[in-house]
Write a protein that holds these residues in place. Sequence first.
Motif, PDB file in Angstrom:
ATOM      1  N   PHE A  47      82.193  69.000  55.654  1.00 56.02           N
ATOM      2  CA  PHE A  47      82.423  69.511  54.306  1.00 56.02           C
ATOM      3  C   PHE A  47      81.043  69.775  53.708  1.00 56.02           C
ATOM      4  N   GLN A  58      79.193  66.393  54.197  1.00 52.34           N
ATOM      5  CA  GLN A  58      79.957  65.156  54.166  1.00 52.34           C
ATOM      6  C   GLN A  58      80.909  65.138  55.343  1.00 52.34           C
ATOM      7  N   GLN A 112      82.940  59.597  55.117  1.00 50.35           N
ATOM      8  CA  GLN A 112      81.560  59.206  54.863  1.00 50.35           C
ATOM      9  C   GLN A 112      81.111  59.753  53.515  1.00 50.35           C
ATOM     10  N   SER A 113      79.932  59.312  53.102  1.00 52.13           N
ATOM     11  CA  SER A 113      79.408  59.762  51.829  1.00 52.13           C
ATOM     12  C   SER A 113      78.678  61.097  51.995  1.00 52.13           C
ATOM     13  N   LEU A 114      78.264  61.649  50.883  1.00 47.89           N
ATOM     14  CA  LEU A 114      77.505  62.902  50.924  1.00 47.89           C
ATOM     15  C   LEU A 114      76.082  62.628  51.405  1.00 47.89           C
TER      16      LEU A 114
END
Lengths: 115, 107
Positions: free
Chosen positions: A91, A38, A42-44
């Motif tokens: 992440f 991530q 932003q999204s995963l």
Amino acid sequence: GAVVSQHPSWVICKSGTSVKIECRSLDFQATTMFWYRQFPKQSLMLMATSNEGSKATYEQGVEKDKFLINHASLTLSTLTVTSAHPEDSSFYICSEHSGRVNEQFFGPGTRLTVL
Amino acid sequence: DAKTTQPTSMDCAEGRAANLPCNHSTISGNEYVYWYRQIHSQGPQYIIHGLKNNETNEMASLIITEDRKSSTLILPHATLRDTAVYYCIVSTNNLFFGTGTRLTVIP
């Protein structure tokens, strides 16, 4: 729900080095684990599916030689970011499939910063 | 690829019910509707999932329309700790996250 841990929780490394992230299932034998990353705000994004005892399945656009995944036991999957560069800073989150009806439980994540 | 549409953000007063909508008009017959949430800098947390019947657990209720093309997650009494990004996902196995709804619970 199931308990998933990740180690380390954060890591800072120099460009060109390799970093290994561990994902452990503490109370369940997970035959399948998933790796996500991530970027900020932003999204995963699903990177790969890790199956115990076999090769991981990578999503399109994810380099398998750069992101090495090993799932040697039912409780441990590792992600190694090889020759890390600043653009790999992200992440990284793992999850396990519980074996019940389609529930996935996520680890707390590992924040990687490449200088 | 994400197959859901959610509002970008919502606010909810503390103590009130938070109703988070999700459109999934292309859902197929064997796909479940999942809801997860992610509090800042943490891994996603499972909330609830369903196939076609409404579901309720200790965290939330999930209302799925009869045609299954949309659903609503209901947090009955929102608290400040419910401030998070809420993701609605339709899937049979792998979870592909969309952009989610950023819910802010206001004191």
